[in-house]
Design an enzyme around this catalytic site. Structure first.
Site, short mmCIF file in Angstrom:
data_model
loop_
_atom_site.label_atom_id
_atom_site.label_comp_id
_atom_site.label_asym_id
_atom_site.label_seq_id
_atom_site.Cartn_x
_atom_site.Cartn_y
_atom_site.Cartn_z
N GLY A 89 0.84 -1.24 0.13
CA GLY A 89 0.01 -0.09 -0.07
C GLY A 89 0.72 1.16 -0.01
O GLY A 89 2.05 1.13 -0.32
N ARG A 90 0.20 2.40 0.56
CA ARG A 90 1.03 3.54 0.62
C ARG A 90 1.81 3.81 1.68
O ARG A 90 2.85 4.48 1.86
CB ARG A 90 0.11 4.74 0.47
CG ARG A 90 -0.35 4.89 -1.17
CD ARG A 90 -0.71 6.27 -1.51
NE ARG A 90 -1.22 7.10 -0.66
CZ ARG A 90 -2.51 7.46 -0.19
NH1 ARG A 90 -3.39 7.06 -1.02
NH2 ARG A 90 -2.69 8.46 0.55
N GLU A 93 5.95 3.77 1.92
CA GLU A 93 6.79 4.87 1.35
C GLU A 93 7.01 6.00 2.42
O GLU A 93 7.94 6.61 2.44
CB GLU A 93 6.02 5.60 0.16
CG GLU A 93 4.63 6.54 0.68
CD GLU A 93 4.07 7.01 -0.72
OE1 GLU A 93 3.67 8.21 -0.39
OE2 GLU A 93 4.26 6.43 -1.57
N CYS A 119 4.24 -6.53 -2.14
CA CYS A 119 3.73 -5.42 -2.90
C CYS A 119 4.95 -4.25 -2.79
O CYS A 119 5.79 -4.32 -3.36
CB CYS A 119 2.42 -5.01 -2.72
SG CYS A 119 1.49 -3.91 -4.05
N HIS A 120 4.35 -3.20 -2.10
CA HIS A 120 5.29 -2.01 -2.01
C HIS A 120 6.03 -2.22 -0.40
O HIS A 120 6.70 -1.28 -0.15
CB HIS A 120 4.42 -0.84 -1.91
CG HIS A 120 4.10 -0.42 -3.17
ND1 HIS A 120 3.06 -0.73 -3.94
CD2 HIS A 120 4.73 0.71 -4.22
CE1 HIS A 120 2.88 -0.47 -5.31
NE2 HIS A 120 3.93 0.64 -5.30
N TYR A 139 5.75 -5.51 -6.34
CA TYR A 139 4.84 -4.36 -7.45
C TYR A 139 5.94 -4.17 -8.50
O TYR A 139 7.04 -3.57 -8.03
CB TYR A 139 3.94 -3.65 -6.69
CG TYR A 139 3.06 -2.95 -7.48
CD1 TYR A 139 2.03 -3.80 -8.31
CD2 TYR A 139 3.58 -1.65 -8.26
CE1 TYR A 139 1.15 -2.88 -9.12
CE2 TYR A 139 2.67 -1.02 -9.29
CZ TYR A 139 1.43 -1.78 -9.75
OH TYR A 139 0.70 -1.18 -10.58
#
Length: 195
Positions: A89-90, A93, A119-120, A139
């Protein structure tokens, strides 16, 4: 099966399925899971985001559920845990900007404890500097980060349905890979898995 204590690193706008499904699956098989978020305590919530693959150049994003944090981040001692899960997800980051998050990740990597990242989530592994020489997937947009960190990019088929193990690291490209990603992670944990 011996019960394992698992730490899960999350933050606001973590991908909904990538936090909810592994959390519930690991509890279902009898493990203890502590979901923590920098700046939050047990009883606080993080917002989640649903990422979907609908034929656009990248994933779409929609509001997800609120996910309950069940342990205080500030009280985490990585020595108390057998394994680590990093959803995508976000959230990755920006939680990777927290030095304590990176120290926690480094502990698991150096101790060769099982790490499942999807993923992330691999952005956190990159920032912690623990991917040199490791084969992993993520990802596709995270590929340059993994390569710059000295990791070996592993191309996974277009269905996003596979996972990869390199020593203590289990990585997957996105939530459609959950069955294989969690199966391989449970294998590293020594959990009994039915064929």
């Amino acid at each position: 099966m011996s019960v394992k204590r698992i730490l899960m690193l999350v933050g606001d706008f973590v991908e909904d399925y990538e936090v909810m499904v592994p959390f519930q699956m690991l509890l279902m098989v009898g493990h203890e899971v502590h979901a923590v978020c920098p700046g939050k305590k047990a009883g606080d919530k993080v917002k989640t985001a649903v990422h979907d693959f609908e034929g656009d150049q990248t994933y779409t994003e929609k509001p997800g559920h609120n996910f309950l944090i069940n342990h205080d981040f500030d009280s985490v001692d990585p020595l108390d845990y057998d394994a680590l899960v990093i959803p995508g997800g976000r959230a990755p980051e920006y939680i990777r900007l927290n030095e304590r998050v990176l120290d926690i990740v480094r502990h698991f990597a150096e101790a060769k404890k099982p790490i499942a990242s999807v993923c992330h989530g691999q952005q956190v592994l990159v920032a912690a500097g623990v991917l040199a020489g490791k084969g992993c997937t993520a990802y596709p947009a995270v590929r340059p980060d993994i390569l710059m960190a000295g990791g070996k990019w592993l191309e996974i088929n277009d269905t996003f349905s596979n996972a990869h193990v390199d020593d203590n690291l289990v990585s997957a490209p996105a939530w459609p890979a959950h069955p294989e990603w969690m199966r391989k992670f449970l294998g590293l944990l020594g959990s009994v898995i039915q064929p």
